[in-house]
Motif scaffolding. Structure first.
Motif, PDB file in Angstrom:
ATOM      1  N   UNK A 176       1.238  -1.342  -0.064  1.00 51.77           N
ATOM      2  CA  UNK A 176      -0.344   0.530   0.377  1.00 51.77           C
ATOM      3  C   UNK A 176       1.192   1.693  -0.223  1.00 51.77           C
ATOM      4  N   UNK A 177       1.921   0.839   0.733  1.00 51.42           N
ATOM      5  CA  UNK A 177       3.162   2.499   0.738  1.00 51.42           C
ATOM      6  C   UNK A 177       3.436   2.487  -0.551  1.00 51.42           C
ATOM      7  N   UNK A 178       4.148   1.645  -1.056  1.00 51.44           N
ATOM      8  CA  UNK A 178       4.562   1.808  -2.561  1.00 51.44           C
ATOM      9  C   UNK A 178       3.766   2.263  -3.506  1.00 51.44           C
ATOM     10  N   UNK A 179       2.702   1.887  -3.813  1.00 50.04           N
ATOM     11  CA  UNK A 179       1.714   1.669  -4.800  1.00 50.04           C
ATOM     12  C   UNK A 179       1.326   3.443  -4.769  1.00 50.04           C
ATOM     13  N   UNK A 180       1.337   4.338  -2.726  1.00 51.38           N
ATOM     14  CA  UNK A 180       0.960   5.522  -3.324  1.00 51.38           C
ATOM     15  C   UNK A 180       2.232   6.876  -2.873  1.00 51.38           C
ATOM     16  N   UNK A 181       3.325   6.425  -3.118  1.00 52.44           N
ATOM     17  CA  UNK A 181       4.367   6.781  -2.365  1.00 52.44           C
ATOM     18  C   UNK A 181       4.466   8.180  -3.593  1.00 52.44           C
ATOM     19  N   UNK A 182       4.395   8.974  -3.113  1.00 50.03           N
ATOM     20  CA  UNK A 182       4.743  10.029  -3.566  1.00 50.03           C
ATOM     21  C   UNK A 182       3.108  10.821  -3.985  1.00 50.03           C
ATOM     22  N   UNK A 183       2.723  10.615  -3.201  1.00 52.18           N
ATOM     23  CA  UNK A 183       0.931  11.075  -4.302  1.00 52.18           C
ATOM     24  C   UNK A 183       0.577  12.125  -3.298  1.00 52.18           C
ATOM     25  N   UNK A 201      -4.008  15.682   5.043  1.00 52.36           N
ATOM     26  CA  UNK A 201      -3.173  16.230   5.116  1.00 52.36           C
ATOM     27  C   UNK A 201      -2.244  15.700   5.908  1.00 52.36           C
ATOM     28  N   UNK A 202      -1.973  15.089   6.322  1.00 53.27           N
ATOM     29  CA  UNK A 202      -1.686  13.834   7.300  1.00 53.27           C
ATOM     30  C   UNK A 202      -2.544  12.948   8.462  1.00 53.27           C
ATOM     31  N   UNK A 203      -2.351  12.239   7.843  1.00 44.22           N
ATOM     32  CA  UNK A 203      -3.000  10.388   8.343  1.00 44.22           C
ATOM     33  C   UNK A 203      -2.659  10.903   9.395  1.00 44.22           C
ATOM     34  N   UNK A 204      -3.447   9.724  10.142  1.00 47.23           N
ATOM     35  CA  UNK A 204      -3.660   9.170  11.597  1.00 47.23           C
ATOM     36  C   UNK A 204      -4.577   9.797  11.819  1.00 47.23           C
ATOM     37  N   UNK A 230       9.176  16.530  12.620  1.00 46.89           N
ATOM     38  CA  UNK A 230      10.043  15.141  12.169  1.00 46.89           C
ATOM     39  C   UNK A 230       9.711  13.880  11.346  1.00 46.89           C
ATOM     40  N   UNK A 231       8.621  13.503  12.051  1.00 40.86           N
ATOM     41  CA  UNK A 231       7.970  12.695  10.907  1.00 40.86           C
ATOM     42  C   UNK A 231       7.316  13.104   9.332  1.00 40.86           C
ATOM     43  N   UNK A 232       6.400  14.326  10.003  1.00 42.69           N
ATOM     44  CA  UNK A 232       5.442  14.527   8.496  1.00 42.69           C
ATOM     45  C   UNK A 232       7.012  15.808   7.340  1.00 42.69           C
ATOM     46  N   UNK A 233       8.362  15.729   7.902  1.00 39.19           N
ATOM     47  CA  UNK A 233       9.133  16.058   6.938  1.00 39.19           C
ATOM     48  C   UNK A 233       9.804  15.275   6.155  1.00 39.19           C
ATOM     49  N   UNK A 234       9.753  14.370   6.167  1.00 31.98           N
ATOM     50  CA  UNK A 234      10.318  13.330   5.463  1.00 31.98           C
ATOM     51  C   UNK A 234      10.360  13.281   3.921  1.00 31.98           C
ATOM     52  N   UNK A 235      11.549  13.398   3.358  1.00 28.39           N
ATOM     53  CA  UNK A 235      11.825  13.339   1.704  1.00 28.39           C
ATOM     54  C   UNK A 235      10.581  12.009   1.359  1.00 28.39           C
ATOM     55  N   UNK A 236      10.286  11.192   2.002  1.00 23.42           N
ATOM     56  CA  UNK A 236       9.374  10.699   1.299  1.00 23.42           C
ATOM     57  C   UNK A 236       8.110  10.404   2.554  1.00 23.42           C
ATOM     58  N   UNK A 237       7.316  10.993   1.420  1.00 27.06           N
ATOM     59  CA  UNK A 237       5.875  10.274   2.255  1.00 27.06           C
ATOM     60  C   UNK A 237       4.930   9.728   0.932  1.00 27.06           C
ATOM     61  N   UNK A 241      -1.512  11.664   4.507  1.00 24.55           N
ATOM     62  CA  UNK A 241       0.091  12.240   4.055  1.00 24.55           C
ATOM     63  C   UNK A 241       0.563  11.640   5.569  1.00 24.55           C
ATOM     64  N   UNK A 242       1.543  10.921   5.526  1.00 19.45           N
ATOM     65  CA  UNK A 242       2.315  10.459   6.046  1.00 19.45           C
ATOM     66  C   UNK A 242       3.744   9.447   5.464  1.00 19.45           C
ATOM     67  N   UNK A 243       4.324   9.151   6.644  1.00 15.79           N
ATOM     68  CA  UNK A 243       5.422   8.233   7.010  1.00 15.79           C
ATOM     69  C   UNK A 243       5.062   6.508   7.062  1.00 15.79           C
ATOM     70  N   UNK A 244       5.183   5.561   6.585  1.00 16.51           N
ATOM     71  CA  UNK A 244       4.984   4.619   6.809  1.00 16.51           C
ATOM     72  C   UNK A 244       4.876   3.522   8.333  1.00 16.51           C
ATOM     73  N   UNK A 245       6.053   4.582   8.538  1.00 16.96           N
ATOM     74  CA  UNK A 245       6.113   3.726   9.712  1.00 16.96           C
ATOM     75  C   UNK A 245       5.068   4.069  11.290  1.00 16.96           C
ATOM     76  N   UNK A 246       4.528   5.380  10.563  1.00 19.12           N
ATOM     77  CA  UNK A 246       3.123   5.420  11.965  1.00 19.12           C
ATOM     78  C   UNK A 246       2.295   4.460  11.557  1.00 19.12           C
ATOM     79  N   UNK A 247       1.947   4.218  10.624  1.00 20.03           N
ATOM     80  CA  UNK A 247       0.687   2.174  10.534  1.00 20.03           C
ATOM     81  C   UNK A 247       1.468   1.173  11.043  1.00 20.03           C
TER      82      UNK A 247
END
Length: 594
Positions: A146-153, A160-163, A192-199, A230-236
């Motif tokens: 799921x995270x790979x599929x929507x990377x950059x969406x 705006x920020x998921x969870x 820190x979580x929101x500002x990763x370049x990989x969202x 939007x978010x870092x996959x580590x939250x899930x």
């Protein structure tokens, strides 16, 4: 069955009749129902209807009944509708992260309806209350795909920020949080979580209960997308692990969990331009941040929750310490680098310029001020991006982001410029981290002449060249009191009386004067209040103020009023004046004498 809903269900399924309905569960806090609808004459035997209706009276089980909480819940259902309409068709283009097909969505007044495929009829009828390692791998694989599929969406129509525990949507829970250190760190963890370049897009509520398994538990589908964004996959990942493992297992299996997740994630991203090694490095480092982020919410929302355990506490503590150490190291490195540059220029030729100001010391600026600032900003910039920090610095115009960001850096690249320009000592570098509410959290001061570094973190003491430092003052007798003062004091009407009564020292700018106070057992630095804008500014005082307090001294306005270091109306303290003493017992006697 609601006639309006019945009409749409029959149309969407081409059924001739609704045979019966079965209540699956009531929605959270009586916001509606989730029910199975059995059909006749159509192309499916049953469907799932999510019927959202706002309760007439709201009574949150934890007591969070604010209008803000109600609006968050309403938006969550709007977000879920957007997900099923606009994003779920993309997700279902392959079977890697299975979800239910959305058959229809409709609305009347303040009621919302989402009609979904019944996953029980398509092979996903099993629900787990406990997950073994094999089942955990199945869900981790779902999340990775799921995270790979929507990377950059972009999360258009989503959060705006998921969870569901996102900080900006949970002000009530943050206010209720009784842990002051975690409350202060919460915005930094969030940024820190929101500002990763990989969202990517994250599920936002990826607990075990929201996954439907096949009978052999080899496949899984996910439900409940109210908090996708939007978010870092580590939250899930962190939230999912916390929902199905106890603290001992979560800690023991942490490396295995992440290794498996990133193996699957890298597989799904192998044909993308993304640097999967860099992504893994960055996201792995954010796993404890994600854990601490949810822990913050839980401690404010339900302090006695079973998920609050020693592993969560330990992980969160390490995260807070890492943030503090990173920002402190950043500030001290910047201050020392700038100080060494300043010392290299001291007593040499350099360009001297003028700027606006109410006194000679405020009007003078040198090229070294600017060069020092450039060095400091180069060091601080990465942290500004990572933690969403604002900036206030003497040699640039105030942008106002100090009023909107949770924290900001305050910089005086060369305090005591006048003394520096004259080839005298008395100048220093000052850097502070200040909260939006005006409380200094971290202060660093460097004296380039003596090569002395002072730093303090709120509640953790003051350090001089990394050795704990405390003022030695115990009594305050005005007959042997040392006053460290600015040259402008000579213009005061009572200057002659002061000169006759006290030992006066004109040693430098505000920062060096204050350091002199701390290093003398019976000393003070003060400024009379005045109408003219000027005197000390936020960048002069913020760092040294915390150092004073943590070293055992006291700093107030001249009349004893508390100072705050982030006011919208002014950057200066001319109207308050200033009183800094090496011991808290001194100011009252001194003010009466002055």
């Amino acid at each position: 069955m609601d006639p309006y809903a019945k009409q749409h269900i029959l149309k969407a399924t081409q059924a001739t009749e609704i045979e019966s309905t079965q209540l699956i569960q009531k929605l959270w806090n009586d916001y509606g129902v989730l029910q199975r609808v059995y059909l006749k004459g159509g192309n499916v035997q049953s469907v799932i209807l999510k019927h959202i209706r706002l309760p007439l009276e709201q009574s949150h089980p934890k007591g969070f009944n604010s209008a803000h909480a109600k609006q968050r819940k309403i938006k969550s259902y709007q977000v879920e509708t957007s997900w099923y309409q606009d994003y779920n068709p993309i997700n279902l283009q392959d079977n890697g992260s299975r979800t239910a097909h959305c058959l229809a969505s409709f609305q009347k007044a303040d009621e919302f309806f989402i009609l979904l495929e019944d996953l029980d009829t398509t092979g996903y009828s099993r629900r787990l209350t406990h997950a073994n390692w094999a089942a955990i791998q199945v869900v981790l694989a779902w999340l990775a795909c799921f995270h790979a599929k929507f990377m950059g969406y972009q999360p258009n129509g989503l959060w705006n920020t998921g969870s569901y525990w996102h900080l900006k949507t949970r002000p009530d829970e943050l206010q209720a949080l009784e842990d002051p250190h975690l409350r202060n760190a919460a915005p930094l963890i969030d940024e820190k979580l929101n500002n990763t370049p990989y969202l990517t897009l994250i599920h936002g509520d990826a607990k075990l209960a929201n996954f439907c398994f096949s009978e052999d538990a080899h496949q899984v589908a996910a439900v409940d997308f109210q908090y996708i964004g939007h978010g870092c996959g580590m939250k899930d990942v962190a939230y999912f692990i916390g929902s199905c493992l106890d603290e001992e297992a979560a800690e023991h299996l942490e490396e295995e969990i992440l290794t498996y997740y990133f193996k699957v994630l890298s597989h799904h991203l192998q044909d993308s331009p993304i640097d999967t090694d860099d992504l893994q490095t960055q996201w792995r480092a954010l796993y404890p941040f994600a854990w601490a982020d949810f822990h913050r919410f839980l401690k404010g929302w339900s302090p006695d929750h079973w998920k609050i355990n020693s592993y969560s506490e330990k992980t969160t503590q390490k995260v807070m310490e890492s943030i503090q150490n990173e920002l402190l190291t950043t500030a001290t490195t910047a201050a020392v680098k700038a100080g060494k540059l300043i010392r290299n220029y001291w007593k040499k030729e350099f360009e001297v310029m003028k700027k606006a100001g109410s006194s000679r010391s405020a009007q003078i600026v040198t090229e070294v001020d600017v060069l020092s600032q450039e060095i400091i900003l180069a060091e601080l910039s990465p942290s500004m991006h990572s933690y969403g920090l604002g900036l206030l610095t003497e040699e640039e115009q105030d942008t106002g982001n100090r009023l909107t960001q949770p924290y900001f850096w305050s910089i005086d690249p060369l305090d005591g410029t006048l003394f520096f320009s004259e080839g005298k000592s008395g100048f220093a570098v000052s850097i502070a981290l200040i909260s939006q509410t005006g409380e200094t959290q971290l202060g660093v001061v460097y004296d380039p002449v003596s090569e002395t570094l002072y730093h303090a973190v709120r509640g953790q003491g003051c350090f001089k060249n990394h050795v704990r430092f405390h003022t030695t003052a115990h009594t305050a007798h005005t007959d042997d009191l040392h006053l460290f003062v600015d040259r402008s004091l000579k213009e005061a009407p009572n200057y002659t009386d002061l000169e006759n009564s006290f030992t006066l020292h004109f040693t430098g700018g505000a920062v060096i004067n204050t350091l002199q106070v701390l290093n003398h057992p019976n000393a003070c630095y003060f400024k009379y209040p005045k109408e003219a804008v000027g005197g000390c500014a936020i960048w002069d005082l913020a760092a040294i103020a915390l150092i004073v307090q943590e070293a055992g001294g006291i700093i107030t306005g001249f009349a004893g009023q508390e100072l705050t270091y982030n006011r919208a109306e002014t950057l200066y303290f001319n109207q308050e004046g200033l009183m800094i003493c090496s011991h808290p017992s001194m100011p009252d006697k001194l003010r009466s004498t002055l």
